[in-house]
Design a protein around this motif. Structure first.
Motif, PDB file in Angstrom:
ATOM      1  N   GLU B  57      -1.913  40.594   0.357  1.00  0.00           N
ATOM      2  CA  GLU B  57      -2.406  41.462   1.439  1.00  0.00           C
ATOM      3  C   GLU B  57      -2.476  42.927   1.030  1.00  0.00           C
ATOM      4  OE1 GLU B  57      -3.800  40.641   4.225  1.00  0.00           O
ATOM      5  OE2 GLU B  57      -3.514  38.510   3.823  1.00  0.00           O
ATOM      6  N   ASP B  58      -1.433  43.414   0.350  1.00  0.00           N
ATOM      7  CA  ASP B  58      -1.423  44.820  -0.076  1.00  0.00           C
ATOM      8  C   ASP B  58      -2.596  45.121  -0.994  1.00  0.00           C
ATOM      9  OD1 ASP B  58       0.813  45.370   1.373  1.00  0.00           O
ATOM     10  OD2 ASP B  58       2.212  45.089  -0.312  1.00  0.00           O
ATOM     11  N   THR B  59      -2.851  44.206  -1.889  1.00  0.00           N
ATOM     12  CA  THR B  59      -3.931  44.426  -2.852  1.00  0.00           C
ATOM     13  C   THR B  59      -5.278  44.406  -2.152  1.00  0.00           C
ATOM     14  OG1 THR B  59      -2.580  43.293  -4.500  1.00  0.00           O
ATOM     15  CG2 THR B  59      -4.909  43.611  -5.017  1.00  0.00           C
ATOM     16  N   ARG B  60      -5.434  43.481  -1.251  1.00  0.00           N
ATOM     17  CA  ARG B  60      -6.697  43.422  -0.501  1.00  0.00           C
ATOM     18  C   ARG B  60      -6.881  44.692   0.322  1.00  0.00           C
ATOM     19  NH1 ARG B  60      -9.073  37.891   1.160  1.00  0.00           N
ATOM     20  NH2 ARG B  60      -8.595  36.612  -0.643  1.00  0.00           N
ATOM     21  N   ALA B  61      -5.795  45.186   0.888  1.00  0.00           N
ATOM     22  CA  ALA B  61      -5.876  46.407   1.697  1.00  0.00           C
ATOM     23  C   ALA B  61      -6.295  47.591   0.826  1.00  0.00           C
ATOM     24  CB  ALA B  61      -4.528  46.672   2.355  1.00  0.00           C
ATOM     25  N   THR B  62      -5.829  47.615  -0.398  1.00  0.00           N
ATOM     26  CA  THR B  62      -6.194  48.698  -1.318  1.00  0.00           C
ATOM     27  C   THR B  62      -7.703  48.784  -1.479  1.00  0.00           C
ATOM     28  OG1 THR B  62      -4.133  48.459  -2.544  1.00  0.00           O
ATOM     29  CG2 THR B  62      -5.963  49.530  -3.694  1.00  0.00           C
ATOM     30  N   LEU B  63      -8.325  47.636  -1.558  1.00  0.00           N
ATOM     31  CA  LEU B  63      -9.772  47.616  -1.777  1.00  0.00           C
ATOM     32  C   LEU B  63     -10.539  48.218  -0.603  1.00  0.00           C
ATOM     33  CD1 LEU B  63     -10.430  44.085  -3.312  1.00  0.00           C
ATOM     34  CD2 LEU B  63     -10.206  46.268  -4.500  1.00  0.00           C
ATOM     35  N   GLN B  64      -9.978  48.114   0.578  1.00  0.00           N
ATOM     36  CA  GLN B  64     -10.721  48.568   1.757  1.00  0.00           C
ATOM     37  C   GLN B  64     -10.992  50.064   1.717  1.00  0.00           C
ATOM     38  OE1 GLN B  64     -11.791  45.997   3.475  1.00  0.00           O
ATOM     39  NE2 GLN B  64     -10.495  44.754   2.139  1.00  0.00           N
ATOM     40  N   GLY B  65     -10.065  50.798   1.123  1.00  0.00           N
ATOM     41  CA  GLY B  65     -10.258  52.247   1.147  1.00  0.00           C
ATOM     42  C   GLY B  65     -10.589  52.861  -0.196  1.00  0.00           C
ATOM     43  N   SER B  66     -10.969  52.053  -1.133  1.00  0.00           N
ATOM     44  CA  SER B  66     -11.167  52.567  -2.487  1.00  0.00           C
ATOM     45  C   SER B  66     -12.505  52.127  -3.054  1.00  0.00           C
ATOM     46  CB  SER B  66     -10.036  52.037  -3.389  1.00  0.00           C
ATOM     47  OG  SER B  66     -10.267  52.367  -4.728  1.00  0.00           O
ATOM     48  N   GLN B  67     -13.106  53.000  -3.826  1.00  0.00           N
ATOM     49  CA  GLN B  67     -14.289  52.608  -4.608  1.00  0.00           C
ATOM     50  C   GLN B  67     -13.795  51.725  -5.761  1.00  0.00           C
ATOM     51  OE1 GLN B  67     -17.447  53.368  -3.882  1.00  0.00           O
ATOM     52  NE2 GLN B  67     -17.729  55.565  -3.627  1.00  0.00           N
ATOM     53  N   THR B  68     -14.538  50.713  -6.075  1.00  0.00           N
ATOM     54  CA  THR B  68     -14.073  49.770  -7.092  1.00  0.00           C
ATOM     55  C   THR B  68     -15.090  49.590  -8.214  1.00  0.00           C
ATOM     56  OG1 THR B  68     -12.831  48.562  -5.408  1.00  0.00           O
ATOM     57  CG2 THR B  68     -13.257  47.403  -7.472  1.00  0.00           C
ATOM     58  N   VAL B  69     -14.565  49.549  -9.425  1.00  0.00           N
ATOM     59  CA  VAL B  69     -15.380  49.223 -10.591  1.00  0.00           C
ATOM     60  C   VAL B  69     -14.868  47.901 -11.141  1.00  0.00           C
ATOM     61  CG1 VAL B  69     -16.031  49.892 -12.944  1.00  0.00           C
ATOM     62  CG2 VAL B  69     -15.797  51.645 -11.168  1.00  0.00           C
ATOM     63  N   THR B  70     -15.737  46.935 -11.264  1.00  0.00           N
ATOM     64  CA  THR B  70     -15.331  45.642 -11.801  1.00  0.00           C
ATOM     65  C   THR B  70     -15.816  45.498 -13.242  1.00  0.00           C
ATOM     66  OG1 THR B  70     -17.299  44.641 -10.800  1.00  0.00           O
ATOM     67  CG2 THR B  70     -15.248  44.472  -9.576  1.00  0.00           C
ATOM     68  N   ILE B  71     -15.043  44.755 -14.036  1.00  0.00           N
ATOM     69  CA  ILE B  71     -15.418  44.500 -15.425  1.00  0.00           C
ATOM     70  C   ILE B  71     -15.361  42.990 -15.628  1.00  0.00           C
ATOM     71  CG2 ILE B  71     -14.984  45.013 -17.847  1.00  0.00           C
ATOM     72  CD1 ILE B  71     -13.266  47.387 -16.969  1.00  0.00           C
ATOM     73  N   ASP B  72     -16.506  42.381 -15.839  1.00  0.00           N
ATOM     74  CA  ASP B  72     -16.555  40.925 -15.972  1.00  0.00           C
ATOM     75  C   ASP B  72     -16.763  40.493 -17.421  1.00  0.00           C
ATOM     76  OD1 ASP B  72     -16.235  39.487 -13.409  1.00  0.00           O
ATOM     77  OD2 ASP B  72     -17.799  40.871 -12.754  1.00  0.00           O
ATOM     78  N   GLY B  73     -16.093  39.400 -17.769  1.00  0.00           N
ATOM     79  CA  GLY B  73     -16.167  38.898 -19.141  1.00  0.00           C
ATOM     80  C   GLY B  73     -17.311  37.927 -19.365  1.00  0.00           C
ATOM     81  N   CYS B  74     -17.849  37.366 -18.288  1.00  0.00           N
ATOM     82  CA  CYS B  74     -18.974  36.445 -18.461  1.00  0.00           C
ATOM     83  C   CYS B  74     -19.846  36.484 -17.207  1.00  0.00           C
ATOM     84  CB  CYS B  74     -18.503  35.013 -18.756  1.00  0.00           C
ATOM     85  SG  CYS B  74     -17.842  34.132 -17.329  1.00  0.00           S
ATOM     86  N   LYS B  75     -20.922  35.738 -17.254  1.00  0.00           N
ATOM     87  CA  LYS B  75     -21.899  35.827 -16.169  1.00  0.00           C
ATOM     88  C   LYS B  75     -21.412  35.211 -14.860  1.00  0.00           C
ATOM     89  CE  LYS B  75     -24.442  31.730 -17.713  1.00  0.00           C
ATOM     90  NZ  LYS B  75     -25.670  31.279 -18.379  1.00  0.00           N
ATOM     91  N   LEU B  76     -20.299  34.528 -14.880  1.00  0.00           N
ATOM     92  CA  LEU B  76     -19.760  34.023 -13.617  1.00  0.00           C
ATOM     93  C   LEU B  76     -19.351  35.182 -12.708  1.00  0.00           C
ATOM     94  CD1 LEU B  76     -17.566  31.015 -14.849  1.00  0.00           C
ATOM     95  CD2 LEU B  76     -19.814  30.936 -13.763  1.00  0.00           C
ATOM     96  N   ALA B  77     -19.056  36.327 -13.337  1.00  0.00           N
ATOM     97  CA  ALA B  77     -18.777  37.569 -12.593  1.00  0.00           C
ATOM     98  C   ALA B  77     -17.712  37.373 -11.521  1.00  0.00           C
ATOM     99  CB  ALA B  77     -20.071  38.123 -11.989  1.00  0.00           C
TER     100      ALA B  77
END
Lengths: 149, 145
Positions: B57-77
């Motif tokens: 829950e804490d981690t999910r809450a963090t996302l709500q108020g933050s800009q996010t950059v994701t880094i994916d290792g393959c096309k499954l993303a």
């Protein structure tokens, strides 16, 4: 319009286009006028992984049946692609330079590798498998791969 | 208490691929570590994809108020999809393969320990991510950390 044979192995779906011939490594050959277009089968591209680079031998290069005509580097492996016919490379798909991932996206269409001017297509084509034969071979190979997962 | 419970919603959040045993996944994680530990420690923070998958829950809450950059290792993303699934805003997604195509000389290999090419690729990727972090913070009016 291209038709396909299709099978599902584990969670993967593999398709084989019925309007061309194949060598036993999964490289297809399809006559296009006086020339023959070549590319990778859906199974070969999926098994190899996401394509990073595709390097086709330069235009004007003469290749023999079974000789390496291209090298594909993926996130898993670097593989040599055997030519399914003898002849001269006369055109390379420009997408191989800028966007080789098109092989993954559309292996039977926009992801073609090269056009080859055949030296004896009539003979070479008899050494290749039709879609049904390749489909059966591919299915066995795919099931073997699935056992390793 | 784990460090992930202290997330700062004013920092840009970096979510890398969790592909264990995959070279490109390792590159993504190394790049993320370099951003949050070396290049932009005051303006970027790391969120493990695994915590999102587990529904923390804490981690999910963090996302709500933050800009996010994701880094994916393959096309499954998986990183990009999971952040979106959790309601986060993916400001930019990086795919290791796309970055590698720009740095062909840095061929990655290895898993537990990347080869020199992989480490250089991770560094190059980290620098690109750091630039995005800067841009996102500028867009917010320079507030960070």
């Amino acid at each position: 319009m291209t038709e396909f044979l299709e099978t599902t192995v584990d969670k993967f779906i593999f398709r084989v286009a019925t309007d061309r011939k194949y060598n036993d490594e999964g490289v297809w050959a399809q006559p296009a006028g006086e020339r023959v277009r070549i590319g990778l089968s859906d199974f070969l591209q999926q098994r190899s992984g996401d394509v990073a680079f595709a390097e086709v031998r330069p235009e004007g290069t003469q290749v023999s049946f079974g000789e390496e005509v291209a090298v594909i580097e993926t996130i898993k492996v670097t593989i040599g692609i055997s030519s399914p016919l003898s002849g001269t490379v006369v055109e390379i798909n420009p997408a191989m330079e800028d966007a080789p991932e098109v092989i993954d996206q559309d292996p039977y269409g926009a992801g073609w590798l090269a056009l080859i001017e055949p030296s004896d297509w009539e003979t070479d084509s008899k050494r290749l498998m039709d879609a049904r034969s390749y489909f059966d071979l591919m299915k066995v190979e795919a099931e073997e791969e699935a056992k390793k997962l | 208490m784990n460090s992930h419970n202290h997330k700062n919603t004013r920092k840009v959040t970096i979510v890398p691929c969790s592909g264990i045993g995959k070279t490109y996944g390792t590159v993504s994680r190394l790049a993320a570590y370099e951003v949050v530990e070396d290049l932009r420690p005051d303006s970027a923070q790391l969120v493990p994809l695994s915590l999102l998958v587990l529904g923390d829950e804490d981690t999910r809450a963090t996302l709500q108020g933050s800009q996010t950059v994701t880094i994916d290792g393959c096309k499954l993303a998986c990183a990009r999809k999971m952040v979106a699934e959790c309601g986060g805003v993916v400001a930019q997604d990086f795919a290791v393969l796309d970055v590698y195509r720009r740095y062909k000389q840095f061929k990655p290999d290895g898993i537990a320990e990347l080869n020199e090419g992989g480490q250089k690729l991770a560094r190059a990727l980290a620098e690109e991510v750091a630039q995005v972090v800067d841009r996102l913070n500028e867009d917010k009016g320079g507030q960070c950390g």
